[in-house]
Write an enzyme that holds these catalytic residues in place. Structure first.
Site, PDB file in Angstrom:
ATOM      1  N   ASP A  40       0.822  -1.206   0.000  1.00  0.00           N
ATOM      2  CA  ASP A  40       0.000   0.000   0.000  1.00  0.00           C
ATOM      3  C   ASP A  40       0.860   1.261   0.000  1.00  0.00           C
ATOM      4  O   ASP A  40       1.558   1.538   0.976  1.00  0.00           O
ATOM      5  CB  ASP A  40      -0.891  -0.039   1.251  1.00  0.00           C
ATOM      6  CG  ASP A  40      -1.784   1.162   1.395  1.00  0.00           C
ATOM      7  OD1 ASP A  40      -1.951   1.896   0.415  1.00  0.00           O
ATOM      8  OD2 ASP A  40      -2.323   1.352   2.502  1.00  0.00           O
TER       9      ASP A  40
ATOM     10  N   ASP B 176      -1.890   5.338  -5.859  1.00  0.00           N
ATOM     11  CA  ASP B 176      -2.094   4.510  -4.674  1.00  0.00           C
ATOM     12  C   ASP B 176      -2.386   3.054  -5.028  1.00  0.00           C
ATOM     13  O   ASP B 176      -3.464   2.724  -5.519  1.00  0.00           O
ATOM     14  CB  ASP B 176      -3.248   5.099  -3.852  1.00  0.00           C
ATOM     15  CG  ASP B 176      -3.523   4.317  -2.585  1.00  0.00           C
ATOM     16  OD1 ASP B 176      -2.688   3.477  -2.198  1.00  0.00           O
ATOM     17  OD2 ASP B 176      -4.579   4.542  -1.976  1.00  0.00           O
TER      18      ASP B 176
END
Length: 396
Positions: free
Chosen positions: A96, A281
């Protein structure tokens, strides 16, 4: 006379970028949203979490890693394996780029989510050391809490020694219960790390485990297992993209934040006429933006509410408009087949919208988030050495 040295430098740079690469295979599995939809439980999930995905958008301050929008993880499909301790204890994680901590379930966790996933057992590791500092990360349904420990962490042959990580003792809500992943490995900047922990990639650089201070992500569009998807440490692989990388400066270190010139729909400017900010992201599956803008975008592509989410008529994909993000002067265009999420429900085809409202409050926001819907189409390189993001069309 200067041509040869310049050519050698270019070849050297290319060799470094593509030479010593450590590849982490990413496997693609059905998202939690798809599983709940197939089971006819998605609307119940919305009710349980008091969320109406059509009329409501989750609000997030995102001033630090200790506040994460829970909805980000509902559609995650790409996962990798790491190990902690010696002998190794394996965990499936999301890599992440919008957070910076590593956490996995602890053997001392009694939450239902922990009981459904592997738990880290410190007593079974010869290299574990107790730190004991508490940590907390706020999610949409409550806080994930635990303590920080330290041990060796291995990611596809790269072993970081003395890595501090979170051992969760409480995990909120149902999202983590049904999730395909056990924990999260953050690849954001150190400023996002809860508890002042040094992130895994920073320790990789400090311990000279990577040849270049960068990592890259390729997400295959193949829905059956995502064969070939990978996270690469130490450089990038030019076989995964066409043309050359467009290097975009990071505008604010924390997230991998960049500037958008504008957003076009059907070739005409629609949003960000004076520019706006976005983050690339890997930990968000959809493309998100301010809720008022996303409502307009859903209407522009013909998406309508259906059972608590936005969907389009699958037979209209070939006539729906392209959506283009102009970044550093370069257009990045998504066709309708790229920004919709196909699925089958009761034998019938379903096409969900790949856009979602998410209001990120100042001072961090407003922000657009370019998640996996975008990254599947554009190979992404995250360069900590020069604080920039490289983007190029991904090879299917």
């Amino acid at each position: 006379m200067k041509t040869l040295p310049l050519l050698l430098l270019l070849l050297l740079d290319l060799g470094q970028a593509q030479g010593t690469l450590d590849r982490v295979p990413l496997r693609r599995q059905p998202s939690l949203r798809k599983k709940l939809r197939a089971q006819g439980q998605l609307s119940e999930f919305w009710k349980a979490h008091k969320v109406d995905m059509v009329q409501y958008t989750e609000t997030c301050t995102m001033e630090q890693s200790a506040n994460e929008p829970l909805i980000n993880y509902l559609d995650m499909e790409y996962f990798g394996t790491i190990s902690i301790g010696s002998p190794p204890q394996n965990f499936t994680v999301i890599f992440d780029t919008v957070s910076s901590n590593l956490w996995v379930p602890s053997v001392y966790c009694t939450s239902p989510a922990c009981q459904m996933h592997p738990q880290f057992r410190p007593s079974q590791s010869n290299t574990y050391s107790e730190v004991g500092t508490p940590f907390s990360i706020a999610y949409g349904t409550g806080s994930l809490t635990g303590i920080i420990g330290a041990d060796q962490v291995s990611v596809q042959g790269l072993t970081v020694v003395g890595q501090q990580f979170g051992e969760s003792v409480k995990e909120p809500g149902q999202t983590f219960v049904n999730a395909e992943f056990d924990g999260i490995l953050g690849l954001g900047y150190p400023s996002l790390a809860a508890g002042g922990v040094t992130p895994v990639f920073d320790n990789m650089m400090a311990q000279n485990l990577v040849s270049l201070p960068m990592f890259s992500v390729y997400m295959s569009s193949n829905p059956e297992g995502g064969s070939g998807s990978e996270l690469t440490f130490g450089g990038y692989d030019s076989s995964h993209f066409s043309g050359s990388l467009n290097w975009v400066p990071v505008t604010k270190q924390g997230y991998w934040q960049i500037a958008l010139d504008e957003i076009q729909v059907g070739g005409s400017p629609m949003f960000c006429p004076e520019g706006c900010q976005a983050i690339v992201d890997t930990g968000t599956s959809l493309i998100t933006g301010p809720s008022d803008k996303i409502i307009q975008l859903q209407a522009a592509i013909g998406a309508t509410p259906m059972d608590g989410e936005y969907a389009v008529e699958c037979e209209n994909l070939n006539i729906m408009p392209d959506v283009t993000f102009v970044i550093n002067g370069v257009p990045y265009t998504l066709s309708a087949t790229a920004y919709t999420l196909p699925d089958f429900v009761d034998g019938m085809q379903f096409c969900g919208s790949g856009f979602q409202g998410l209001d990120i409050q100042p001072p961090a926001g407003p922000l657009w988030i370019l998640g996996d819907v975008f990254i599947r189409q554009f190979y992404s390189v995250f360069d900590r050495g020069s604080n920039r993001v490289g983007l190029a069309p991904a090879v299917p």
